[in-house]
Design a protein around this motif. Sequence first.
Motif, mmCIF file in Angstrom:
data_model
loop_
_atom_site.group_PDB
_atom_site.id
_atom_site.type_symbol
_atom_site.label_atom_id
_atom_site.label_comp_id
_atom_site.label_asym_id
_atom_site.label_seq_id
_atom_site.Cartn_x
_atom_site.Cartn_y
_atom_site.Cartn_z
ATOM 1 N N THR A 48 0.905 -0.694 -0.078
ATOM 2 C CA THR A 48 0.091 -0.173 0.141
ATOM 3 C C THR A 48 1.134 1.347 -0.068
ATOM 4 O OG1 THR A 48 -0.371 -0.015 2.644
ATOM 5 C CG2 THR A 48 -1.839 -1.272 1.517
ATOM 6 N N GLU A 49 0.212 2.538 -0.161
ATOM 7 C CA GLU A 49 0.676 3.801 -0.270
ATOM 8 C C GLU A 49 1.523 3.684 0.714
ATOM 9 O OE1 GLU A 49 -1.121 7.088 -1.236
ATOM 10 O OE2 GLU A 49 -2.249 5.611 -3.304
ATOM 11 N N GLU A 50 0.414 3.571 2.447
ATOM 12 C CA GLU A 50 1.614 3.787 3.533
ATOM 13 C C GLU A 50 2.128 2.856 3.897
ATOM 14 O OE1 GLU A 50 -1.875 2.390 6.057
ATOM 15 O OE2 GLU A 50 -3.202 4.362 5.559
ATOM 16 N N ASP A 51 2.821 1.872 3.927
ATOM 17 C CA ASP A 51 4.005 1.019 2.774
ATOM 18 C C ASP A 51 5.166 1.137 2.517
ATOM 19 O OD1 ASP A 51 2.542 -0.885 5.358
ATOM 20 O OD2 ASP A 51 1.983 -2.427 3.076
ATOM 21 N N LEU A 52 4.570 2.391 1.409
ATOM 22 C CA LEU A 52 5.770 3.157 0.580
ATOM 23 C C LEU A 52 6.090 3.793 1.182
ATOM 24 C CD1 LEU A 52 3.966 2.342 -3.255
ATOM 25 C CD2 LEU A 52 6.604 1.556 -2.217
ATOM 26 N N LYS A 53 5.312 5.098 2.055
ATOM 27 C CA LYS A 53 5.624 5.933 2.873
ATOM 28 C C LYS A 53 6.660 5.575 3.860
ATOM 29 C CE LYS A 53 2.085 8.918 1.422
ATOM 30 N NZ LYS A 53 0.817 9.416 2.059
ATOM 31 N N GLU A 54 6.438 4.409 4.406
ATOM 32 C CA GLU A 54 6.953 3.518 5.594
ATOM 33 C C GLU A 54 8.487 3.238 5.394
ATOM 34 O OE1 GLU A 54 6.409 0.334 8.740
ATOM 35 O OE2 GLU A 54 4.859 1.986 8.361
ATOM 36 N N LYS A 55 8.425 2.737 4.424
ATOM 37 C CA LYS A 55 9.579 1.855 3.922
ATOM 38 C C LYS A 55 10.933 3.420 3.100
ATOM 39 C CE LYS A 55 12.438 -1.499 1.990
ATOM 40 N NZ LYS A 55 13.565 -2.352 2.838
#
Length: 139
Positions: A48-55
């Motif tokens: 998800t976008e949230e996972d990408l931002k967190e990564k």
Amino acid sequence: MENLKMPTSDVSTVPTRSPYLRAYNKITELRHLLEIAESNYKHLGGITEEDLKEKKKQLESEKTIKELQDQLEYERLRREKLECQLDEYRAEVDQLRETLEKTQTPNFMDVEDDSCESSKEKRRVKKKVPSTGVFVRRY
């Protein structure tokens, strides 16, 4: 101004609340369905976008940590180099002091003998001179 006030027990206000309530309930239901869909997507291996931002944030943090560790290592090496120079300078100062003491030791012995006799004479002279000072106590 009395015309602007809404009556509290008017029948026309009840139907207007009903569409708002239905819309709100629909929003909460859709949010719940969205959470379920996102959960299913993650379980199937989706990112998800949230996972990408967190990564991305984690990578930036790791990069910053690496830069700070490199800077710390550089400062350690620099400090060690300066401490080594300081030790060398101290050794040189000690050596120069020893050399200076060796060159001044013979001269100092000759001067010391004369100075002992003259200081004894000065003490005798000082003892012979009476003190003429008077102490005054002030209240």
